[in-house]
Design a protein around this motif. Structure first.
Motif, PDB file in Angstrom:
ATOM      1  N   VAL A 102       0.848  -1.192   0.000  1.00 15.43           N
ATOM      2  CA  VAL A 102       0.000   0.000   0.000  1.00 15.43           C
ATOM      3  C   VAL A 102       0.880   1.237   0.000  1.00 15.43           C
ATOM      4  N   SER A 103       0.446   2.252  -0.733  1.00 17.08           N
ATOM      5  CA  SER A 103       1.183   3.518  -0.779  1.00 17.08           C
ATOM      6  C   SER A 103       0.213   4.635  -1.114  1.00 17.08           C
ATOM      7  N   ASP A 104       0.717   5.858  -1.075  1.00 22.85           N
ATOM      8  CA  ASP A 104      -0.080   7.021  -1.467  1.00 22.85           C
ATOM      9  C   ASP A 104       0.097   7.305  -2.952  1.00 22.85           C
ATOM     10  N   TRP A 105       0.466   6.279  -3.704  1.00 19.90           N
ATOM     11  CA  TRP A 105       0.743   6.399  -5.136  1.00 19.90           C
ATOM     12  C   TRP A 105      -0.157   5.451  -5.921  1.00 19.90           C
ATOM     13  N   MET A 106      -0.147   5.619  -7.214  1.00 18.04           N
ATOM     14  CA  MET A 106      -0.853   4.681  -8.077  1.00 18.04           C
ATOM     15  C   MET A 106      -0.350   3.259  -7.823  1.00 18.04           C
ATOM     16  N   ARG A 107      -1.221   2.289  -8.036  1.00 16.83           N
ATOM     17  CA  ARG A 107      -0.852   0.903  -7.751  1.00 16.83           C
ATOM     18  C   ARG A 107       0.319   0.434  -8.612  1.00 16.83           C
ATOM     19  N   GLN A 108       0.503   1.077  -9.754  1.00 20.19           N
ATOM     20  CA  GLN A 108       1.632   0.694 -10.601  1.00 20.19           C
ATOM     21  C   GLN A 108       2.972   0.901  -9.908  1.00 20.19           C
ATOM     22  N   VAL A 109       3.029   1.828  -8.950  1.00 17.06           N
ATOM     23  CA  VAL A 109       4.292   2.082  -8.261  1.00 17.06           C
ATOM     24  C   VAL A 109       4.711   0.861  -7.436  1.00 17.06           C
ATOM     25  N   PRO A 110       3.887   0.367  -6.496  1.00 17.98           N
ATOM     26  CA  PRO A 110       4.296  -0.851  -5.777  1.00 17.98           C
ATOM     27  C   PRO A 110       4.262  -2.099  -6.652  1.00 17.98           C
ATOM     28  N   ASP A 111       3.462  -2.075  -7.729  1.00 17.70           N
ATOM     29  CA  ASP A 111       3.400  -3.249  -8.595  1.00 17.70           C
ATOM     30  C   ASP A 111       4.698  -3.475  -9.362  1.00 17.70           C
ATOM     31  N   GLN A 112       5.612  -2.527  -9.300  1.00 13.11           N
ATOM     32  CA  GLN A 112       6.889  -2.691  -9.995  1.00 13.11           C
ATOM     33  C   GLN A 112       7.645  -3.937  -9.538  1.00 13.11           C
ATOM     34  N   ILE A 113       7.421  -4.357  -8.288  1.00 13.05           N
ATOM     35  CA  ILE A 113       8.236  -5.459  -7.743  1.00 13.05           C
ATOM     36  C   ILE A 113       7.487  -6.785  -7.714  1.00 13.05           C
ATOM     37  N   SER A 114       6.254  -6.821  -8.180  1.00 15.66           N
ATOM     38  CA  SER A 114       5.388  -7.979  -7.941  1.00 15.66           C
ATOM     39  C   SER A 114       5.962  -9.277  -8.491  1.00 15.66           C
ATOM     40  N   GLN A 115       6.616  -9.239  -9.659  1.00 15.27           N
ATOM     41  CA  GLN A 115       7.056 -10.502 -10.261  1.00 15.27           C
ATOM     42  C   GLN A 115       8.223 -11.144  -9.530  1.00 15.27           C
ATOM     43  N   TRP A 116       8.823 -10.428  -8.592  1.00 12.55           N
ATOM     44  CA  TRP A 116       9.945 -10.997  -7.833  1.00 12.55           C
ATOM     45  C   TRP A 116       9.551 -11.399  -6.411  1.00 12.55           C
ATOM     46  N   ILE A 117       8.240 -11.403  -6.130  1.00 11.77           N
ATOM     47  CA  ILE A 117       7.736 -11.793  -4.804  1.00 11.77           C
ATOM     48  C   ILE A 117       7.178 -13.210  -4.917  1.00 11.77           C
ATOM     49  N   GLU A 118       7.646 -14.096  -4.092  1.00 11.67           N
ATOM     50  CA  GLU A 118       7.223 -15.500  -4.181  1.00 11.67           C
ATOM     51  C   GLU A 118       5.835 -15.713  -3.602  1.00 11.67           C
ATOM     52  N   GLN A 119       5.386 -14.833  -2.692  1.00  7.62           N
ATOM     53  CA  GLN A 119       4.080 -14.985  -2.068  1.00  7.62           C
ATOM     54  C   GLN A 119       2.987 -14.403  -2.975  1.00  7.62           C
ATOM     55  N   ASP A 120       1.744 -14.705  -2.609  1.00  6.42           N
ATOM     56  CA  ASP A 120       0.609 -14.036  -3.251  1.00  6.42           C
ATOM     57  C   ASP A 120       0.755 -12.529  -3.030  1.00  6.42           C
ATOM     58  N   TYR A 121       0.619 -11.731  -4.103  1.00  9.80           N
ATOM     59  CA  TYR A 121       0.920 -10.296  -4.024  1.00  9.80           C
ATOM     60  C   TYR A 121      -0.292  -9.498  -4.484  1.00  9.80           C
ATOM     61  N   TYR A 122      -0.596  -8.462  -3.718  1.00  8.95           N
ATOM     62  CA  TYR A 122      -1.716  -7.576  -4.067  1.00  8.95           C
ATOM     63  C   TYR A 122      -1.350  -6.164  -3.618  1.00  8.95           C
ATOM     64  N   SER A 123      -1.921  -5.167  -4.304  1.00  6.92           N
ATOM     65  CA  SER A 123      -1.567  -3.782  -3.955  1.00  6.92           C
ATOM     66  C   SER A 123      -2.805  -2.910  -3.827  1.00  6.92           C
ATOM     67  N   LEU A 124      -2.652  -1.861  -3.044  1.00  5.48           N
ATOM     68  CA  LEU A 124      -3.642  -0.793  -2.920  1.00  5.48           C
ATOM     69  C   LEU A 124      -2.954   0.526  -3.280  1.00  5.48           C
ATOM     70  N   GLY A 125      -3.723   1.461  -3.831  1.00  8.44           N
ATOM     71  CA  GLY A 125      -3.122   2.727  -4.209  1.00  8.44           C
ATOM     72  C   GLY A 125      -4.160   3.788  -4.486  1.00  8.44           C
ATOM     73  N   THR A 126      -3.701   4.903  -4.998  1.00  9.31           N
ATOM     74  CA  THR A 126      -4.563   6.068  -5.179  1.00  9.31           C
ATOM     75  C   THR A 126      -4.691   6.397  -6.665  1.00  9.31           C
ATOM     76  N   ASP A 127      -5.143   5.436  -7.431  1.00 12.33           N
ATOM     77  CA  ASP A 127      -5.329   5.657  -8.861  1.00 12.33           C
ATOM     78  C   ASP A 127      -6.494   6.607  -9.121  1.00 12.33           C
TER      79      ASP A 127
END
Length: 895
Positions: free
Chosen positions: A818-843
């Motif tokens: 979660v961040s105060d940014w668009m979800r694309q910002v934290p989604d930058q790292i998703s493919q390198w996370i082994e766990q189930d990954y989900y993001s929240l943001g301010t799109d």
């Protein structure tokens, strides 16, 4: 009844001057004299006399407003041209060689489908060559020399000249626009691609002129503060007349005149053509530019017509020729340059006076007037214009030089609308070019399919002359020279102050960063190197405490009593001020930042620019300039204040920044951080100083986002490896209760969102028996870049695990970012996370309301995080699905 032969009695006061007329009789005599001239000699003669009187009055110091436009002729008349101090024949041969090699280079590249530009340099060759031979000062010794902002499309001609000097090989010319192998030449001036040659990237049109103004200003700033003697440096900016349509090109003209930057010269190549056609088809771009520059307070020097025009203008006793030149629109001048004598006689030399004036000219002479005899194509005319520019004092100068686009390239190129898209000459056209330039290239050299480069030899008279001229002027140019001069690292005390936290006081991270910089500016070794830059809102960012201490730079000092003189934080301007308040101009601020950020190369003096702005108005508004900053290898700190989409919501949609980190991520030179706490800022800034100003400086700049929301700033946790985690992008700030049992998950958050995640951690544990680790992600982008480097290593057969993968390895439960940014910002790292990954943001667009309500609107507040966390646990089978509905109902988060 009024007598029309008598002048009208003047009123007691003029519409333009509210002062009463103290001598009405004298005024009437002046008016009568003017009336008499109009009656006896005509209005043209009256206008001529008024212009001359006005010019004389200006020269005499009379406080008259300047004329905005002068006749469409050369500013320096033939009789006033200075003596030429070079060998004209030798310089003509050198220029011819440069023209040939530039055309050959582009043609060779174009046959490979790589493109290139021929016509721009063909029109501007003498504008550059006179500068290189007589005016541009080099860097030999400890001098900064002159700074050259060259037209990007003219780069083939500059490469050709450097080749003639011996600083480029024929093989490198062959590699024009072929960089993948590491040995070719970039298409345009790119310092990052050719760092020993180019200083300034200028092909993004409009940015070169803007940067040149602020470079000239920064040169004065360095001199005023005693950092470097730049009194011998002049900034030269070359641009096209079509380029002046870019708003940035002329955006800072008044700054240059207001500060008296007579160390600045613009040279506008007025070939009257844009990329697709005439610049001002139905009017005159030269006159328009003259009015704009004169109105802005610049000295204007026009060099429009060559020597063939001088005798005609000398015989123009009625002014009819001058008037005609001023009437013909640009598109018609372009046509006249491409037509025969009959057309010119029938469409320009019309009327009895002009017909008589041209009667003595042969057809060849008539064609020569428009085809070749332009001021920008004649070395003596250009020399006279440049001499007038460098000798002028008190204001910057612009040289408006008229040329023909595609000059010497033959009728297929010259003045043709399509010549910008014409990339190559045929071999037959090269033979004509050889004859036009009078080059000693035998037919046998032109018998094959590939046009040859031509070099007269390293010991030839041309090369010796060229090198001697450059030696006399201080060495070769263009040249980028970096002298290793690491800055001593500051005392640890300012950083330790932030690392201790704020105690019981709540402070915003904006204020924490400003306090740190203020303390660092006091450092005895490097404090004077800081260059704070603010676009008019220093008080918004809590920087007013710098006003009385560091002072605001102004070359005029402070010539008034400030309204707050009796206050502690009074406004103080000074000729030696350290702070640069740029007014409401992000573009000007970035240009100033760039000059400071590259001072380590331009002047051999590393400076530490600190540019703070509304985050929304940084990368979004001036992203092109930040790209050029990266190309120019600038170093320093860029700070997005009042960051995030929800922290300054009272300002509404246009002030809410939820995407600057995404924009910054596209810039390979930008090292981006979104710190949550003051101690993180301390670690990041200290690391930035090491990386950019230490023993092995890197060509990067830092982007930090800080928030205006006051929060308690904790002390830096005593956790092993925390500093590495902060710098590399992630560390565990507050683990879940190790004794807790039940479902677990990982909450990743950055910036102000860390506080929402911490609250969500508490709610999850208290209300739902869920235990979450809270991680502070200081940089989503740096984590991604590290992971991409690991991928590259893997492609080479090296085993390397991304830092973020290692940090989260084995961490239980799903990952929620979660961040105060668009979800694309934290989604930058998703493919390198082994766990189930989900993001929240301010799109989406921002809006005005309280922080709490806007965060609920975007579903990023603590309760929304809790519901989403429960949902992810339910989807992975760790809790019952009904729990999610219960949580939505409890927190009022129904649809």
């Amino acid at each position: 009844m009024n007598d029309p032969s008598r002048p009208t009695e003047p009123p007691a006061t003029s519409e333009l001057d509210q002062l009463p007329d103290r001598d009405r009789e004298e005024t009437a005599e002046w008016r009568a004299s003017l009336d008499a001239v109009v009656r006896t000699a005509g209005p043209e003669r009256a206008a001529y006399l008024m212009r001359r009187v006005h010019e004389f009055a200006e020269a005499s110091g009379a406080p008259l407003p300047p004329l905005l436009s002068t006749d469409y002729i050369n500013t320096v008349p033939a009789a006033s041209e200075p003596a030429f101090d070079g060998d004209l024949e030798m310089e003509s041969r050198i220029t011819a060689l440069n023209r040939w090699n530039a055309a050959a280079m582009v043609t060779r590249a174009s046959r490979l489908g790589l493109g290139g530009h021929i016509s721009t340099y063909a029109s501007a060759a003498w504008l550059y060559e006179i500068g290189f031979q007589h005016f541009f000062r080099g860097k030999d010794g400890d001098r900064s020399g002159d700074q050259l902002f060259l037209q990007g499309h003219a780069s083939p001609g500059i490469y050709a000249r450097v080749f003639l000097e011996g600083r480029l090989s024929e093989g490198q010319l062959e590699g024009f626009r072929r960089e993948a192998g590491g040995h070719g030449l970039p298409s345009y001036p790119h310092p990052r691609r050719l760092p020993w040659l180019w200083e300034f990237p200028t092909v993004s049109m409009g940015l070169g002129p803007l940067s040149a103004v602020y470079q000239a200003r920064f040169n004065r700033y360095l001199h005023a503060r005693g950092i470097k003697d730049t009194s011998g440096s002049r900034v030269w900016a070359f641009l096209g007349d079509g380029e002046t349509d870019e708003p940035e090109s002329l955006a800072a003209l008044t700054l240059a005149s207001r500060e008296g930057l007579d160390n600045l010269t613009f040279v506008v190549n007025c070939n009257l053509q844009r990329l697709d056609g005439p610049v001002r088809s139905n009017s005159k771009i030269v006159q328009e530019l003259e009015a704009r520059f004169r109105g802005a307070g610049w000295n204007v020097v026009k060099t429009l017509w060559g020597q063939a025009w001088d005798p005609l203008l000398a015989r123009d006793t009625t002014g009819e020729l001058v008037r005609r030149l001023g009437q013909v629109p640009d598109a018609q001048l372009q046509t006249l340059a491409a037509r025969d004598a009959a057309y010119i006689r029938g469409n320009f030399f019309t009327g009895p006076g002009l017909s008589a004036l041209s009667a003595s000219l042969s057809d060849a002479q008539v064609v020569e007037l428009f085809e070749n005899s332009r001021g920008g194509h004649e070395p003596l005319k250009v020399y006279a214009a440049y001499r007038a520019a460098v000798e002028h004092r008190g204001a910057p100068t612009v040289v408006l030089a008229q040329t023909v686009k595609g000059h010497t390239l033959g009728p297929a190129f010259e003045s043709r609308n399509a010549n910008h898209q014409m990339k190559k000459l045929t071999m037959a056209q090269f033979r004509v070019l050889r004859d036009t330039l009078d080059l000693p290239i035998p037919d046998s050299a032109l018998a094959g399919e590939q046009v040859p480069f031509w070099h007269p030899g390293t010991d030839s008279p041309e090369v010796r002359y060229l090198r001697e001229r450059r030696a006399a002027l201080g060495g070769p140019l263009p040249l980028r020279r970096v002298t290793a001069k690491p800055l001593p690292q500051p005392s640890a005390t300012p950083f330790e102050a932030l690392e201790k936290g704020s105690g019981h006081q709540e402070i915003a991270t904006t204020m924490a960063l400003v306090r740190l910089v203020k303390d660092l500016m006091r450092d005895e070794h490097s404090g004077a190197r800081w260059v704070p830059i603010v676009p008019d809102e220093a008080r918004t960012f809590g920087m007013e405490s710098l006003f009385p201490t560091a002072g605001i730079y102004s070359p005029q000092g402070q010539n008034y009593d400030p309204v707050d003189a009796d206050q502690l934080l009074r406004y103080r301007e000074s000729t030696t001020g350290q702070l640069l308040i740029e007014g409401i101009t992000e573009a000007g601020s970035v240009a100033e930042f760039t000059a400071a950020a590259t001072s380590y190369a331009t002047h051999g003096e590393p400076m530490i620019p600190f540019y703070i702005f509304y985050a929304m108005f940084g990368f979004q508004r001036t992203g092109d300039q930040f790209w050029a900053l990266g190309d120019q290898m600038g170093r320093g700190f860029v700070v997005g204040g009042t960051a995030g989409r929800t922290t300054m919501t009272g300002e509404g949609l246009q002030h809410g920044d939820g995407h600057s980190h995404l924009l910054a991520a596209t810039n390979p030179a930008a090292v981006s951080y979104d710190p949550a706490f003051a101690y993180e800022i301390a670690v990041i800034v200290r690391d930035g100083l090491r990386r950019m100003y230490g023993e092995r400086p890197e060509d990067v700049f830092y982007y930090l986002t800080v928030y205006n929301e006051p929060k308690h700033q904790p002390a830096m946790p005593a956790v092993a490896g925390i500093e590495e985690g902060i710098v590399r992008g992630i560390y565990r700030f507050r683990p879940a209760d190790p004794a807790g049992s039940g479902p677990r998950l990982q909450l990743l958050s950055s910036g102000t969102a860390v506080h929402w995640a911490l609250r969500a951690q508490e709610i999850l544990a208290a209300d739902w028996g869920v235990h979450a680790d809270v991680w502070s992600v200081t940089s989503w982008t740096e984590l991604r870049r590290d992971a991409m480097r690991a991928d590259d290593a893997l492609a080479r057969g090296e085993e390397r695990t991304p830092f973020v993968t290692r940090a989260l390895a084995g961490a239980p439960g799903p990952v929620l970012a979660v961040s105060d940014w668009m979800r694309q910002v934290p989604d930058q790292i998703s493919q390198w996370i082994e766990q189930d990954y989900y993001s929240l943001g301010t799109d989406g667009f921002g809006l005005s309301d309280t922080r709490e309500d806007v965060r609920r609107y975007f579903r990023v507040d603590a309760e929304s995080i809790v519901v989403t966390a429960l949902d992810r646990l339910a989807r992975t089978g760790r809790i019952a699905p009904a729990t999610v509905g219960q949580a939505r109902a409890r927190y009022g988060l129904g649809s």
